[in-house]
Design an enzyme around this catalytic site. Structure first.
Site, short mmCIF file in Angstrom:
data_model
loop_
_atom_site.label_atom_id
_atom_site.label_comp_id
_atom_site.label_asym_id
_atom_site.label_seq_id
_atom_site.Cartn_x
_atom_site.Cartn_y
_atom_site.Cartn_z
NE ARG A 1 29.74 37.80 36.69
CZ ARG A 1 30.71 38.20 35.45
NH1 ARG A 1 30.10 37.99 34.24
NH2 ARG A 1 31.75 38.74 35.59
CB ILE B 1 31.80 42.42 38.39
CG1 ILE B 1 31.04 40.87 38.65
CG2 ILE B 1 31.52 42.29 36.95
CD1 ILE B 1 29.56 40.95 38.37
CB SER B 2 35.66 38.70 40.37
OG SER B 2 36.23 39.64 41.42
CD GLN B 3 38.01 34.61 35.01
OE1 GLN B 3 39.10 34.97 35.40
NE2 GLN B 3 38.24 33.31 34.22
#
Ligand code: SAH
Length: 226
Positions: A35, A61-63
């Site tokens: 990530r 960017i999503s959790q």
């Protein structure tokens, strides 16, 4: 990979497990996909924390927990052909690519798409086809070839009232689509299952916060300051 990096990855996986993610294949993909390489340098330090981060053009960017929960809910098989709307930095795409046969992904910001494609190349992910387009219209015919129907569809930007019709149409009967629905501040992640050409079951999974689905390809300057 250094020890600190390994420890951060393990800590994130333990965190996801504690929050209820039980699928070992999903947890394995979350551990393997770097990530930190998908996020801008300024926030790299926080890449392994369970939080959403900015990726440019006003997008996020999503959790990791939300990425893992959405992926788990799709119950992917390695034979699945998956459509993703909202490539963003390509992190969710990379997780999907580890768990299914092929991912078709659409992003409306060309600059985000080209950065994501460079990452797919760098990571050697060859089962991804990415285009810049308006994903609300579904996957377009390219050179007369249609890819629909898809086994699974995942939308990572929120529809205001209901899922776009074109996406429900491109879902295979027996297939599943996950999509956040609702206005800003009142969104729910919903899981649709297509039972026939007319009938769908819908389940509310959890409250979420996503950027909105927007029409058309973005102009080169849209969101530039963000
Ligand atoms: N899954 C992404 C999350 C990105 S945020 C990640 O892991 O980084 C949502 C993305 O959806 C944004 O990049 C936004 O530009 C894109 N988006 C919004 N509306 C869209 C549309 N109609 N078609 C394609 N992409 C869209």
């Amino acid at each position: 990979m250094n020890t600190q990096d390994i420890n951060r990855r393990i800590r994130l996986v333990m965190d996801l497990r504690r929050k209820g993610i039980g699928d070992a294949r999903v947890l394995g993909a979350m551990e393997r996909v770097p990530r930190d390489e998908f996020v801008p340098a300024a926030v790299k330090d926080q890449a392994w924390d369970d939080m959403a981060l900015p990726i440019g053009r006003g997008q996020t960017i999503s959790q990791p927990y939300v990425v893992a929960a959405m992926t788990e809910a799709l119950q992917l098989s390695d034979r699945d052909k998956v459509l993703e709307i909202g490539t963003g930095c390509g992190y969710q795409t990379a997780i999907l690519a580890k768990l299914c046969r092929r991912v078709y992904t659409i992003e409306r910001h060309k600059i985000l798409l080209s950065r994501a494609e460079k990452m797919f190349e760098k990571l050697g992910l060859r089962n991804i086809t990415a285009i810049a387009a308006d994903g609300m219209l579904g996957w377009p015919k390219i050179n007369g070839i249609s890819q629909a129907p898809f086994d699974k569809i995942i939308v990572t930007a929120a529809a205001r009232e209901k899922p776009p019709r074109a996406l429900l149409d491109q879902l295979k009967i027996g297939g599943a689509m996950i999509i956040p629905v609702g206005p800003s501040g009142d969104q729910w992640l919903k899981l649709y299952k297509k039972e026939s050409d007319e009938a769908y079951s819908v389940r509310d999974l959890m409250p979420v916060r996503f950027v909105p689905l927007l029409p058309d390809i973005a102009s080169d300057s849209e969101g530039e300051a963000a």
